[in-house]
Design an enzyme around this catalytic site. Structure first.
Site, PDB file in Angstrom:
ATOM      1  N   PHE A 148     -18.775  -2.171   5.732  1.00  0.00           N
ATOM      2  CA  PHE A 148     -18.349  -1.792   7.078  1.00  0.00           C
ATOM      3  C   PHE A 148     -17.184  -0.830   6.948  1.00  0.00           C
ATOM      4  O   PHE A 148     -16.119  -1.190   6.462  1.00  0.00           O
ATOM      5  CB  PHE A 148     -17.935  -2.992   7.942  1.00  0.00           C
ATOM      6  CG  PHE A 148     -17.571  -2.546   9.334  1.00  0.00           C
ATOM      7  CD1 PHE A 148     -18.557  -2.379  10.294  1.00  0.00           C
ATOM      8  CD2 PHE A 148     -16.261  -2.231   9.670  1.00  0.00           C
ATOM      9  CE1 PHE A 148     -18.239  -1.905  11.577  1.00  0.00           C
ATOM     10  CE2 PHE A 148     -15.939  -1.759  10.949  1.00  0.00           C
ATOM     11  CZ  PHE A 148     -16.922  -1.611  11.893  1.00  0.00           C
ATOM     12  N   ASP A 233     -11.406   1.290   0.716  1.00  0.00           N
ATOM     13  CA  ASP A 233     -11.176   1.065   2.140  1.00  0.00           C
ATOM     14  C   ASP A 233     -10.411  -0.244   2.284  1.00  0.00           C
ATOM     15  O   ASP A 233     -10.980  -1.329   2.157  1.00  0.00           O
ATOM     16  CB  ASP A 233     -12.516   1.019   2.888  1.00  0.00           C
ATOM     17  CG  ASP A 233     -12.323   0.803   4.395  1.00  0.00           C
ATOM     18  OD1 ASP A 233     -11.215   0.414   4.800  1.00  0.00           O
ATOM     19  OD2 ASP A 233     -13.293   1.018   5.149  1.00  0.00           O
ATOM     20  N   LYS A 262      -5.504  -0.663  10.977  1.00  0.00           N
ATOM     21  CA  LYS A 262      -5.278  -2.013  11.493  1.00  0.00           C
ATOM     22  C   LYS A 262      -3.800  -2.444  11.429  1.00  0.00           C
ATOM     23  O   LYS A 262      -3.010  -2.025  12.253  1.00  0.00           O
ATOM     24  CB  LYS A 262      -6.230  -2.989  10.806  1.00  0.00           C
ATOM     25  CG  LYS A 262      -7.683  -2.691  11.242  1.00  0.00           C
ATOM     26  CD  LYS A 262      -8.664  -3.802  10.976  1.00  0.00           C
ATOM     27  CE  LYS A 262      -9.962  -3.508  11.720  1.00  0.00           C
ATOM     28  NZ  LYS A 262     -11.114  -3.273  10.869  1.00  0.00           N
TER      29      LYS A 262
END
Ligand code: PLP
Length: 414
Positions: A148, A233, A262
Site C-alpha cells: 500500500f 516507504d 502521517k
C-alpha cells in the site's frame, strides 16, 4: 459503556448526513468523534474511547498534542502560505531538522503520503536515466504483493488489491510486482533496467506483515549488486511506530530514499517528505517537481513541533519498551479459538482471526462497544496502533478489553 444506540443519541443523524452527501469511498465504524486528547477520543454522545488506530499512525504523538497545537496556532496567525515562488522562514530550519534527524543530505517536502511516494518514483526514474544510464522509458521499479503506497493512478496501478485498482486503468507501465519477503523472486525480476525497489519495511495496510529477517538486507545487497535504489516507504511504519525512527533500520539497513508522512505532523496537518542523499536528490532542478502547498510555513512549523515531541518525549524508545509488553500480552491471545496469529513490532500489531470467527469487523464493533477503537484490515485482521504516548496502565486496560472480546467463543460474538 458507550451507548450509541440510545434513543437520544446524536450519532444516527451524522451517519445519515455522511451517507447522503459524501461519496461512499470508506466504510467507517459507526462512531462520530467530536473531540480528542492524547490516546482518548469522545463521540457526539459523550462516550469516551481509546484510539487504537491513531489515524493510521498519523497521531503517534497523541491527539492534539499541546506543543504541536501551539505551533499550529502561532504560525497560522503569522504566515500560512507563500508558495515556493518565494522563500519562508520556516522552511530551511525544518529541512535542516529533518536532514539531521534522518541522516540524509536533502529533503523534498510534499503534503500527502502518496505525493512523497510519487516523488520517490520520479527521483528513481530520473536517477536511472541520468546517473545509471538506463535507456529512455525503459526504467523498471520492483514492488511487492500486498503493498500500500497511496491512491494516485500510478500507485494503484501496481497494487495487488482489486479494491484499489479495479477499473481505474490504464495504468503506468514500468512496475514489476513480486511476492513480499521473497528474495529469490526479486533476484529473478531485477535487471539492468531496474532503477529501484520500492518497499514497505513492514506492510501496514497489508496487516502489519513483518518480512523474514534477511529480506531487507537481501534487498540492500541486490540493489548494490545491480546498481538500483532501495526506496523505503516509512509513511506508516516510520517515525517511532516500530520502536525505531525508521522500521528498515531495525534490519540494519540504510535505504537510498525514504518516504515519510502521517506522523510527520502529529495529525494536525498533511505533511510528507522524500529524503535522500545528494546523488539522488540532485536529479531535481527548478521546475521538475513541486507542489503549491509543499513546504508551506504552516506545515513546516507543525512538522518541526511534531518531530521535537517525538525526540524530546522519547516516544521512539517508549514504543520499543511498551511494544515489548504489548507483544507479550497479545501473544497470550494466540490460545484463543478465534485467533490464528499475532504479529507485533513496537506499538504496532496485527491479529489474524480464523475465518470461522466471521471477519474482523464484528470484533472491531464489539471492541467499540467496550470503548476501544481499532480497525480491521483485509477481512480477517485487526490492526492495533495506539498513539505512542499511551501509558502502560492504558495499554494494559486495552489488552484486558481485547482479552474479553477475543476470548469468547465465535458463536457469542454476533
Ligand atoms: C498511508 C500510506 C500512504 C499514503 O499516504 P496518504 O497521506 O494517505 O496519501 C503511503 N504509504 C503507506 C505505507 C501508507 O501507510
Amino acid at each position: 459503556m458507550p451507548r450509541a444506540d440510545a434513543a437520544d443519541s446524536r450519532t444516527p443523524e451524522f451517519i445519515d448526513l455522511e451517507g447522503r452527501y459524501s461519496a461512499h469511498n470508506y466504510h467507517p465504524l459507526d462512531v462520530v468523534i467530536e473531540r480528542a486528547e492524547g490516546v482518548w477520543v469522545w463521540d457526539v454522545d459523550g462516550n469516551r474511547y481509546m484510539d487504537f488506530l491513531a489515524a493510521y499512525s498519523a497521531v503517534n504523538q497523541g491527539h492534539n498534542h499541546p506543543r504541536i497545537v501551539a505551533a499550529l496556532r502561532e504560525q497560522a496567525g503569522r504566515l500560512a502560505l507563500t508558495s515556493r515562488a518565494f522563500r519562508n522562514d520556516q522552511f530551511g530550519p525544518l529541512c535542516r531538522k529533518l536532514a539531521r534527524l534522518s541522516g540524509y543530505d536533502k529533503v523534498l517536502m510534499m503534503n500527502a503520503g502518496a505525493e512523497a511516494v510519487e516523488t520517490a518514483l520520479k527521483a528513481a526514474r530520473r536517477w536511472g536515466y541520468r546517473v545509471k544510464g538506463v535507456e529512455q522509458n525503459k526504467a523498471e521499479i520492483i514492488v511487492f504483493d500486498g503493498n500500500f503506497h497511496g491512491r494516485t493512478t500510478t500507485i494503484v496501478g501496481f497494487s495487488a488489491d482489486p479494491n484499489a485498482y479495479a477499473d481505474f486503468g490504464p495504468f503506468a507501465p514500468g512496475f514489476v510486482r513480486v511476492p513480499y519477503g521473497d528474495l529469490a523472486a526479486v533476484r529473478g525480476a531485477i535487471n539492468e533496467n531496474t532503477v529501484a525497489i520500492l518497499v514497505e519495511p513492514i506492510q501496514g495496510e497489508g496487516g502489519v506483515i513483518i518480512p523474514p529477517e534477511n529480506f531487507l538486507p537481501g534487498l540492500r545487497a541486490l540493489c548494490d549488486e545491480h546498481r538500483a535504489l532501495l526506496l523505503c516507504d516509512e509513511i506508516q511504519a516510520g517515525l517511532g511506530r516500530c520502536g525505531s525512527l525508521f522500521a528498515h533500520r531495525l534490519a540494519g539497513v540504510r535505504a537510498d530514499g525514504v518516504c515519510i508522512g502521517k506522523a510527520l505532523s502529529g495529525g494536525l496537518y498533511p505533511v510528507s517528505a522524500f529524503l535522500a542523499d545528494d546523488a539522488v536528490m540532485g536529479v531535481f532542478n527548478p521546475g521538475s517537481h513541486g507542489s503549491t502547498y509543499g513546504g508551506n510555513p504552516l506545515a513546516c512549523a507543525v512538522a518541526g513541533a511534531a518531530l521535537d515531541v517525538l525526540t524530546d518525549e522519547k516516544l521512539i524508545e517508549r514504543a520499543a519498551e511498551l511494544g515489548a509488553h504489548l507483544g507479550t500480552r497479545l501473544r497470550a491471545l494466540e490460545s484463543s479459538p478465534l485467533v490464528k496469529a499475532v504479529r507485533c513490532v513496537g506499538l504496532w500489531a496485527g491479529i489474524d482471526l480464523h475465518e470461522s470467527a466471521g471477519g474482523a469487523r464484528r470484533y472491531t464493533q464489539l471492541l467499540k462497544r467496550e470503548g476501544l477503537l481499532a480497525k480491521g484490515t483485509h477481512v480477517h485482521t485487526i490492526r492495533l496502533a495506539p498513539p505512542l504516548v499511551i501509558t502502560r496502565e492504558e495499554l494494559d486496560q486495552a489488552c484486558d478489553t481485547l482479552e474479553r472480546v477475543l476470548r469468547q467463543p465465535a458463536a457469542q460474538a454476533s
